[in-house]
Write a protein that holds these residues in place. Sequence first.
Motif, mmCIF file in Angstrom:
data_model
loop_
_atom_site.group_PDB
_atom_site.id
_atom_site.type_symbol
_atom_site.label_atom_id
_atom_site.label_comp_id
_atom_site.label_asym_id
_atom_site.label_seq_id
_atom_site.Cartn_x
_atom_site.Cartn_y
_atom_site.Cartn_z
ATOM 1 N N MET A 191 0.808 -1.296 -0.123
ATOM 2 C CA MET A 191 -0.139 0.208 0.159
ATOM 3 C C MET A 191 0.783 1.124 0.145
ATOM 4 N N THR A 215 -4.858 5.565 -1.644
ATOM 5 C CA THR A 215 -5.183 5.996 -0.447
ATOM 6 C C THR A 215 -5.834 7.528 -0.401
ATOM 7 N N LYS A 252 -12.714 0.942 -0.154
ATOM 8 C CA LYS A 252 -11.427 0.779 0.831
ATOM 9 C C LYS A 252 -11.949 -0.409 1.872
ATOM 10 N N ASN A 286 -9.135 -4.941 3.899
ATOM 11 C CA ASN A 286 -7.830 -4.185 3.782
ATOM 12 C C ASN A 286 -6.965 -4.162 2.491
ATOM 13 N N ASN A 287 -7.900 -4.480 1.510
ATOM 14 C CA ASN A 287 -7.274 -4.221 0.170
ATOM 15 C C ASN A 287 -5.868 -5.019 0.176
ATOM 16 N N VAL A 346 -7.359 -3.497 -5.699
ATOM 17 C CA VAL A 346 -7.955 -2.163 -5.508
ATOM 18 C C VAL A 346 -8.929 -1.963 -6.715
ATOM 19 N N ASN A 365 -0.941 2.559 -9.315
ATOM 20 C CA ASN A 365 -0.889 3.863 -8.816
ATOM 21 C C ASN A 365 -1.277 5.013 -9.887
#
Lengths: 304, 387, 295
Positions: free
Chosen positions: B134, B141, B149, B156-157, B161, B313
Amino acid sequence: MAQVALPPRPLPTLGLDPARLRGDMAIRRTGKVLLSITPWVGYLFLWIPIIVLVVFSFNQSRTNAVWQGFTLDWYKLLLSGQFGTERRLSTEFLLLALKNSLIVAFCATIISTMLGTMIAIGMERYKFRGRRLIDLLLYLPVVIPEVTMGLSLVLFFSLGFRTINNLTGTNLALSLVTIIIGHVVFCMPFVAIVVRSRLSGMSTSLEEAARDLGADEWHTFTRVTLPLLMPAILAGAMLALTLSLDDFVVTQLVAGVGSTTLPVFVYSMIKFGVNPSINAVSTIVVFISMSLVLFSLVLQRNRG
Amino acid sequence: MTNKRFLLISALAAVLAVMLLGQSTFHAGAQAATAAATDAPTSSMVFTPVATMPLVNGAPQELHVYNYTTYIADDTITNFEKLYNVKVTYDTFAASPEMLAKIQAGNPGYDVIVPPDYDIPLLAKAGLLLPLDMSKLPNFTQYANKSFKNPIYDPNNKYSVAYQWGTIGVGYNPTKVGHDITSWADVFDPKLKGRVGILDSVRESIAIVLNYLGKDPNSTNKADLDAVKDFFIAHKDVIARFHAADGQYSVAKGELDVITDWNGDFNQVMGDPANAKAGLKFVLPKEGTVRWIDNLAIPKGAPNADLALKFINYLYDPQVAADISNFIGYATPNQGAIDQGLISKEDLANPALYAPDSVKQFVLIDLGDAQSLYDKEWADIKAAVSQ
Amino acid sequence: MAATPTPIAYNIRRQRLQVRLLVWPAAIWLILFFILPLIIVFLYSFLTSSALYQAAAPFTLENYQRLFGPTYTTIMLRSVGTAIVATLLCVIVGYPMAFFIATRPKATRNLFLLLVIVPFWTNFLVRTYSIAFLLGDTGLINTILVDYLHILSEPIHMMYTSFSVYVGLIYGYLPFMVLPIYTAIERFNFRLVEAAHDLGANDLRAFVRVMLPVTFPGVLAGCILVFIPALGAYITPDLLGGAKFLMVGNQIAGAVLGTSTDKPFGSALSIGMMVIVVVALLVYYRFGDRGAGIV
């Protein structure tokens, strides 16, 4: 009219029923009509779809079938970089597919020609135990449907990779090599057929003459047998090349990541979404196939 | 023996040629990154590819992505390539069973895959996914909508995602159908003989009918599944074909009049100006529908997991996310993109896209071993309908 | 270079070695990459499938039970029936074509032969697509009928029907039928027909009683070359048949690609199909003249 096989029926003299004669003449006429029409229907049937495809690849219209003028746009589009919204519809990917096809075909042709020629010579010139069995083994790939061959290879490879991984820790995956292996399986018998038929027609007198003149086996082979066999070997190689370039079913099932070949690429274009460049790509493939045929014919003509 | 030598030499030459070519094409990845794949579970039937070729200095890194068709904007990948100076191979699949079939046989070299929510627990339990770091996904996030989420299917992924979310609905040509569609029953109206396309996605299509028949859309009861099969067989004349990724084009072309489809796929076709005249419509029937979430995950044995994280990301950058969702017509989990006003207003207002709670929606859960029951049933349904 | 005289035993050993070197590489390749995989398919058909399309250990007959159930028996029968019909249609069109070519003067014969061979060599996938292009709702035939000639107001739905599949199959495999029959007719001695005429037979009788039986091996060879690929057809029903025309080939390919069924069941389907292929081959060997056939 060319030579017709049916000679004119001699007119009967006495004792023949005129009604039957009329019936027979009617049969002959029907036969002639059917025999003159069907072949042309057949030829038109074989050629029209291809011709239509090629012609309409130059069609201006996006929706394909209404003729709106001649254009090279769809071909230019293929070379322009991106010819569809899907990322795989790019020039780069198309060229990659082409390159993969060529690599696979080249390797598969070489291997299958070598193996096929060797086994053809072995089968034709020697007697040995198990010859019948090998005969069966050799021609089985020709008659097995491709889907089954593809499934069997996929299962074999995944099992094989798992075994290799457990034994040695190396990891393999489906790739161009697995495609090549699959192609050799069905190309090799065709090469063997071609070479064998030439060999069986070739008398051994020339080889015996060479032997009498003092040449040893190796020289006989390279100086006499091989040159005589070369046309057949080349024909077999061309056959293997064409089969490999055109193959879709086995390739699709046995391909891995990044090992798309041209037919697989064309299939994805056909199956998913509308793209006016489909006809252009198809025409290019047709062009490649036809060039190969003509090339192999020229080869055969030159060598006699 | 001279001819023996000749044969041996040529044989060796051939083998060498193949090996040399094989070195560059045995696709176990070209990066040295994934030494992490040391703990190959010997009991499972999965093996883990490990890089066999060291990174050649100077050559750009490679990323292999495996995603649904028509599921990314046309410039996302190129932009990512330019930004990070890498090369991306982007393969597509039409329905998730295809992706599963490829991955379960052993990761053939993908870094990023896009499984639906109900497959994540299945893949995770089979040890086929890498846990996500993460710390390398700050955009997630920062920008992801809270409800994505720590989802139920992936606490908690740990492994995934969210990428896009949406529903299944009915896309149709109102002129051809003659009336507005409001219920799933309208889809199977006998008057539509041979003009309907059903989405070829095993879980979703079965769940919809289960729900319509008043049963639990996640039922593993064989009797319930047989009821679904009987339903399809009873209405088989209506069904022209099953489609996985191209039904919407058929409706646009006039080959089909009604399809059940992913909301975004049909949205794409509706948004195409060439189809404006047809006045195509998309609706979520009143009995309720599936609410699905597609996720980004990294399969075990990914040749370049680090680059995969960078890519994920990147996809969570609000502008990038907005570009994608606007292009493919699906709903984004990226709240940042919505807050910054980057998502198209029509999409936001479209109830078929950002479905309000007034429409009954249910999620699909992982069925574990019972999944094979569904697979067999769906295969039999498709086969039976074809008769 | 004079060959030194060698003892007989040595010669025989050399011969054996040469044979082995020539034959083994190809044989090993086929055994390893063809026979062994087929055995694996056979074994796989007895496994169960678990989640994620994996195959699991418990050996079971359930795949075969499923295979002999009503759903898949229908699909099998349809595949066999389609293949038979396609083969017969190919004979009906192919025999006259072969006859035509074989009776051309030597000068033009090669040209006509070429006109059959060239489409035969063109990529099968592209040829199948060209049929789709002709038959589609917005394809050429419908465009001519609707937009140009205005004979119809609505296009005829020819695609995704059994009709389009038959057209595709015949289109794909017609050359396989023409060439063996051509070979047989070319070798046929037409004096036999003359003799039949002299004995009072009309053309029909001469054909049925004389020409057909003699050229029958060629017809049989063509039938086998069409029937087997048609039975396992995948591309044609996939592109032209749509979901309404499932054949065994689609199901088996789908087992690998994940679009239809799991691999153990796909293996069972394969074995089922292979049984039919073997039966067809046995029929061929029983009735065909091995000398005149291709194989």
